[in-house]
Design a protein around this motif. Structure first.
Motif, PDB file in Angstrom:
ATOM      1  N   HIS A 263       0.852  -1.179   0.000  1.00 47.59           N
ATOM      2  CA  HIS A 263       0.000   0.000   0.000  1.00 47.59           C
ATOM      3  C   HIS A 263       0.893   1.235   0.000  1.00 47.59           C
ATOM      4  O   HIS A 263       1.801   1.364   0.823  1.00 47.59           O
ATOM      5  CB  HIS A 263      -0.917   0.013   1.236  1.00 47.59           C
ATOM      6  N   GLU A 264       0.638   2.128  -0.937  1.00 46.26           N
ATOM      7  CA  GLU A 264       1.401   3.371  -1.056  1.00 46.26           C
ATOM      8  C   GLU A 264       2.900   3.090  -1.093  1.00 46.26           C
ATOM      9  O   GLU A 264       3.711   3.764  -0.472  1.00 46.26           O
ATOM     10  CB  GLU A 264       1.062   4.320   0.102  1.00 46.26           C
ATOM     11  N   GLY A 265       3.277   2.038  -1.827  1.00 50.50           N
ATOM     12  CA  GLY A 265       4.678   1.704  -2.015  1.00 50.50           C
ATOM     13  C   GLY A 265       5.324   0.983  -0.856  1.00 50.50           C
ATOM     14  O   GLY A 265       6.539   0.744  -0.876  1.00 50.50           O
ATOM     15  N   ARG A 266       4.534   0.603   0.163  1.00 51.54           N
ATOM     16  CA  ARG A 266       5.095  -0.083   1.328  1.00 51.54           C
ATOM     17  C   ARG A 266       4.476  -1.464   1.453  1.00 51.54           C
ATOM     18  O   ARG A 266       3.254  -1.632   1.372  1.00 51.54           O
ATOM     19  CB  ARG A 266       4.837   0.715   2.610  1.00 51.54           C
ATOM     20  N   ALA A 267       5.334  -2.473   1.648  1.00 55.42           N
ATOM     21  CA  ALA A 267       4.856  -3.847   1.838  1.00 55.42           C
ATOM     22  C   ALA A 267       4.574  -4.096   3.312  1.00 55.42           C
ATOM     23  O   ALA A 267       5.271  -3.567   4.188  1.00 55.42           O
ATOM     24  CB  ALA A 267       5.900  -4.834   1.321  1.00 55.42           C
ATOM     25  N   TYR A 268       3.563  -4.883   3.577  1.00 58.97           N
ATOM     26  CA  TYR A 268       3.242  -5.232   4.963  1.00 58.97           C
ATOM     27  C   TYR A 268       2.536  -6.592   4.979  1.00 58.97           C
ATOM     28  O   TYR A 268       1.865  -6.978   4.020  1.00 58.97           O
ATOM     29  CB  TYR A 268       2.364  -4.163   5.614  1.00 58.97           C
ATOM     30  N   PRO A 269       2.686  -7.342   6.096  1.00 56.87           N
ATOM     31  CA  PRO A 269       2.055  -8.657   6.193  1.00 56.87           C
ATOM     32  C   PRO A 269       0.626  -8.546   6.720  1.00 56.87           C
ATOM     33  O   PRO A 269       0.330  -7.710   7.580  1.00 56.87           O
ATOM     34  CB  PRO A 269       2.950  -9.390   7.192  1.00 56.87           C
ATOM     35  N   VAL A 270      -0.246  -9.407   6.229  1.00 58.67           N
ATOM     36  CA  VAL A 270      -1.655  -9.428   6.635  1.00 58.67           C
ATOM     37  C   VAL A 270      -1.966 -10.777   7.271  1.00 58.67           C
ATOM     38  O   VAL A 270      -1.522 -11.821   6.778  1.00 58.67           O
ATOM     39  CB  VAL A 270      -2.588  -9.176   5.431  1.00 58.67           C
ATOM     40  N   SER A 271      -2.728 -10.752   8.357  1.00 62.54           N
ATOM     41  CA  SER A 271      -3.245 -11.970   8.977  1.00 62.54           C
ATOM     42  C   SER A 271      -4.764 -11.898   8.958  1.00 62.54           C
ATOM     43  O   SER A 271      -5.356 -10.828   9.178  1.00 62.54           O
ATOM     44  CB  SER A 271      -2.747 -12.117  10.413  1.00 62.54           C
ATOM     45  N   VAL A 272      -5.400 -13.033   8.709  1.00 58.09           N
ATOM     46  CA  VAL A 272      -6.856 -13.111   8.603  1.00 58.09           C
ATOM     47  C   VAL A 272      -7.391 -13.827   9.842  1.00 58.09           C
ATOM     48  O   VAL A 272      -7.163 -15.024  10.025  1.00 58.09           O
ATOM     49  CB  VAL A 272      -7.293 -13.840   7.322  1.00 58.09           C
ATOM     50  N   LEU A 273      -8.098 -13.096  10.664  1.00 58.55           N
ATOM     51  CA  LEU A 273      -8.631 -13.631  11.918  1.00 58.55           C
ATOM     52  C   LEU A 273     -10.072 -14.079  11.687  1.00 58.55           C
ATOM     53  O   LEU A 273     -10.872 -13.349  11.110  1.00 58.55           O
ATOM     54  CB  LEU A 273      -8.576 -12.549  12.995  1.00 58.55           C
ATOM     55  N   ALA A 274     -10.385 -15.286  12.128  1.00 62.41           N
ATOM     56  CA  ALA A 274     -11.725 -15.834  11.937  1.00 62.41           C
ATOM     57  C   ALA A 274     -12.219 -16.462  13.234  1.00 62.41           C
ATOM     58  O   ALA A 274     -11.427 -16.890  14.077  1.00 62.41           O
ATOM     59  CB  ALA A 274     -11.720 -16.879  10.824  1.00 62.41           C
ATOM     60  N   VAL A 275     -13.543 -16.514  13.378  1.00 62.92           N
ATOM     61  CA  VAL A 275     -14.173 -17.140  14.536  1.00 62.92           C
ATOM     62  C   VAL A 275     -15.049 -18.280  14.037  1.00 62.92           C
ATOM     63  O   VAL A 275     -15.949 -18.062  13.216  1.00 62.92           O
ATOM     64  CB  VAL A 275     -15.017 -16.125  15.337  1.00 62.92           C
ATOM     65  N   ASP A 276     -14.779 -19.474  14.538  1.00 58.92           N
ATOM     66  CA  ASP A 276     -15.578 -20.637  14.163  1.00 58.92           C
ATOM     67  C   ASP A 276     -16.944 -20.590  14.840  1.00 58.92           C
ATOM     68  O   ASP A 276     -17.125 -19.882  15.838  1.00 58.92           O
ATOM     69  CB  ASP A 276     -14.848 -21.921  14.555  1.00 58.92           C
ATOM     70  N   PRO A 277     -17.930 -21.361  14.335  1.00 58.50           N
ATOM     71  CA  PRO A 277     -19.261 -21.366  14.963  1.00 58.50           C
ATOM     72  C   PRO A 277     -19.230 -21.696  16.453  1.00 58.50           C
ATOM     73  O   PRO A 277     -20.070 -21.217  17.226  1.00 58.50           O
ATOM     74  CB  PRO A 277     -20.008 -22.435  14.164  1.00 58.50           C
ATOM     75  N   ARG A 282      -9.251 -18.557  15.182  1.00 62.01           N
ATOM     76  CA  ARG A 282      -8.187 -19.149  14.374  1.00 62.01           C
ATOM     77  C   ARG A 282      -7.756 -18.131  13.330  1.00 62.01           C
ATOM     78  O   ARG A 282      -8.368 -17.069  13.186  1.00 62.01           O
ATOM     79  CB  ARG A 282      -8.666 -20.432  13.696  1.00 62.01           C
ATOM     80  N   PHE A 283      -6.683 -18.459  12.605  1.00 60.05           N
ATOM     81  CA  PHE A 283      -6.210 -17.621  11.507  1.00 60.05           C
ATOM     82  C   PHE A 283      -6.400 -18.362  10.204  1.00 60.05           C
ATOM     83  O   PHE A 283      -6.012 -19.531  10.074  1.00 60.05           O
ATOM     84  CB  PHE A 283      -4.748 -17.236  11.727  1.00 60.05           C
ATOM     85  N   ALA A 284      -7.023 -17.681   9.242  1.00 61.35           N
ATOM     86  CA  ALA A 284      -7.371 -18.298   7.969  1.00 61.35           C
ATOM     87  C   ALA A 284      -6.332 -17.953   6.906  1.00 61.35           C
ATOM     88  O   ALA A 284      -5.466 -17.095   7.093  1.00 61.35           O
ATOM     89  CB  ALA A 284      -8.757 -17.831   7.524  1.00 61.35           C
ATOM     90  N   GLY A 285      -6.440 -18.618   5.768  1.00 67.64           N
ATOM     91  CA  GLY A 285      -5.532 -18.391   4.659  1.00 67.64           C
ATOM     92  C   GLY A 285      -6.125 -17.461   3.613  1.00 67.64           C
ATOM     93  O   GLY A 285      -7.219 -16.921   3.759  1.00 67.64           O
ATOM     94  N   ALA A 286      -5.390 -17.321   2.502  1.00 69.39           N
ATOM     95  CA  ALA A 286      -5.789 -16.382   1.452  1.00 69.39           C
ATOM     96  C   ALA A 286      -7.094 -16.790   0.788  1.00 69.39           C
ATOM     97  O   ALA A 286      -7.902 -15.930   0.415  1.00 69.39           O
ATOM     98  CB  ALA A 286      -4.675 -16.271   0.413  1.00 69.39           C
ATOM     99  N   ASP A 287      -7.329 -18.119   0.642  1.00 67.76           N
ATOM    100  CA  ASP A 287      -8.556 -18.564  -0.030  1.00 67.76           C
ATOM    101  C   ASP A 287      -9.792 -18.146   0.752  1.00 67.76           C
ATOM    102  O   ASP A 287     -10.783 -17.690   0.166  1.00 67.76           O
ATOM    103  CB  ASP A 287      -8.525 -20.087  -0.205  1.00 67.76           C
ATOM    104  N   GLU A 288      -9.750 -18.327   2.062  1.00 72.00           N
ATOM    105  CA  GLU A 288     -10.912 -17.955   2.864  1.00 72.00           C
ATOM    106  C   GLU A 288     -11.103 -16.445   2.879  1.00 72.00           C
ATOM    107  O   GLU A 288     -12.226 -15.945   2.889  1.00 72.00           O
ATOM    108  CB  GLU A 288     -10.738 -18.481   4.291  1.00 72.00           C
ATOM    109  N   TRP A 289     -10.002 -15.702   2.893  1.00 67.49           N
ATOM    110  CA  TRP A 289     -10.105 -14.253   2.829  1.00 67.49           C
ATOM    111  C   TRP A 289     -10.793 -13.830   1.539  1.00 67.49           C
ATOM    112  O   TRP A 289     -11.668 -12.964   1.529  1.00 67.49           O
ATOM    113  CB  TRP A 289      -8.711 -13.647   2.947  1.00 67.49           C
ATOM    114  N   ALA A 290     -10.447 -14.485   0.431  1.00 66.07           N
ATOM    115  CA  ALA A 290     -11.029 -14.131  -0.866  1.00 66.07           C
ATOM    116  C   ALA A 290     -12.509 -14.464  -0.925  1.00 66.07           C
ATOM    117  O   ALA A 290     -13.262 -13.827  -1.678  1.00 66.07           O
ATOM    118  CB  ALA A 290     -10.285 -14.865  -1.990  1.00 66.07           C
TER     119      ALA A 290
END
Length: 346
Positions: A263-277, A282-290
């Motif tokens: 973003h704006e020329g700067r790289a940064y790591p993203v984590s996807v936080l999810a809550v199960d039923p 837990r932390f999800a992957g790129a597919d679930e984020w998409a």
């Protein structure tokens, strides 16, 4: 024996006062004429009436005056009660002096359009520790700094870099007008470094001066409008509140998938936080984020780690409202400080 008029002249009490103390059972006349109702007093009662007159002048309550009269045969007990009343009067005078001094100070502050905040240095440092991490990376249009807002018996600190916001509130004695000032980051860091004991911070539109013991900090607030942060802090209608252990969440985060974004020329790591039923985090992957199913929120991983650090050890509450609203990180059992992390859109 003496009549009521003579007793009044001899004691310094009025006739009506003698009648009052008779009806109250404090000084009942030795004799009352059954036909005329005329009251008559002995020499000992005149002595008691003189004592009553003096106690009345120094504001002793009627119930205590009655006890003094009953104790007249025991001078030591009477003196103890007199000393106790004197101690209360002196304490009340000291309280009145302090209150009048406070009112003089309040008038001075209002005349100077000044606000004075007093709180323990440890409380101020803890509140600043809870928000400064969110200000470090701020750039235009909002420079790095901390908003200071005074309330009724507390002070609130707010910091943001547009991608996250941190809020902390600490109890404080607040005198003078309400204040809302934006302090530059360097000044806020100097305030955090003040020593122990109590800190007094004086705020005006163009000056901040703080003192703790023999240490002082001075600076100027920034002349800009801070955004309306309150509209972001309330939970959404579908928010999920999950209590997590910080150490366990860190362990999950260490092994979680990391998604690189720029973003704006700067790289940064993203984590996807999810809550199960079942309510587990837990932390999800790129597919679930998409998939964008609304059951998760993606945030800057480093921002999440800093929010956990500011939240402290033990347990925290995570508040998730889906992928388009901020992730809230709040303490368990209180709202003294919390962080909001802006979501990263896929």
């Amino acid at each position: 024996m003496r009549g009521i008029g003579e007793a009044a002249r001899a004691s310094g009490l009025s006739v009506s006062a003698l009648r009052f103390y008779d009806s109250a059972g404090v000084l009942v006349p030795a004799a009352v004429d059954p036909l005329t109702g005329y009251r008559r007093y002995t020499g000992e009662q005149i002595r008691a009436a003189r004592l009553i007159a003096g106690l009345r002048r120094v504001g002793m309550p009627v119930a205590e005056i009655a006890q003094v009269v009953r104790d007249l045969s025991d001078p030591f007990s009477v003196r103890v009660r007199l000393d106790g009343h004197l101690a209360r009067l002196e304490a009340g005078l000291a309280d009145a002096r302090r209150e009048l001094l406070r009112l003089h100070t309040l008038l001075d502050l209002e005349e100077k359009l000044m606000t004075r905040i007093t709180l323990p240095a440890t409380a101020l440092s803890a509140a600043l520790d809870a928000v400064l991490f969110a200000a470090v990376g701020a750039t235009d249009p909002l420079p790095a700094g901390v908003l200071v807002e005074t309330g009724d018996g507390d002070v609130t600190l707010v910091a943001t870099d547009r991608y996250r916001i941190a809020v902390a509130t600490a109890p404080a004695t607040v005198e003078g007008s309400a204040a809302r000032l934006f302090l530059p980051l360097t000044l806020a860091e100097d305030l955090r470094g003040l020593g122990g004991g109590d800190v007094t911070v004086d705020l005006t539109a163009d000056r901040v001066a703080a003192q703790a013991g023999d240490r002082t900090v001075e600076g100027k607030p920034l002349d800009l409008d801070f955004p309306d942060w309150r509209r972001l802090i309330g939970p959404g209608p579908e928010s999920r509140r999950v209590t997590v252990d910080v150490a366990e969440l860190r362990g999950l985060l260490d092994g979680a998938p990391v998604i690189d974004r720029e973003h704006e020329g700067r790289a940064y790591p993203v984590s996807v936080l999810a809550v199960d039923p079942a309510g587990s985090v837990r932390f999800a992957g790129a597919d679930e984020w998409a998939a964008d199913d609304g059951a998760h929120v993606a945030v800057n991983r480093e921002f999440l780690l800093e929010a956990l650090d500011a939240g402290g050890a033990g347990q925290l509450v995570l508040e998730l409202d889906g992928p388009v609203r901020p992730l809230a990180v709040r303490p368990v059992g209180g709202e003294s400080h919390f962080s909001l992390l802006m979501p990263v859109r896929h």
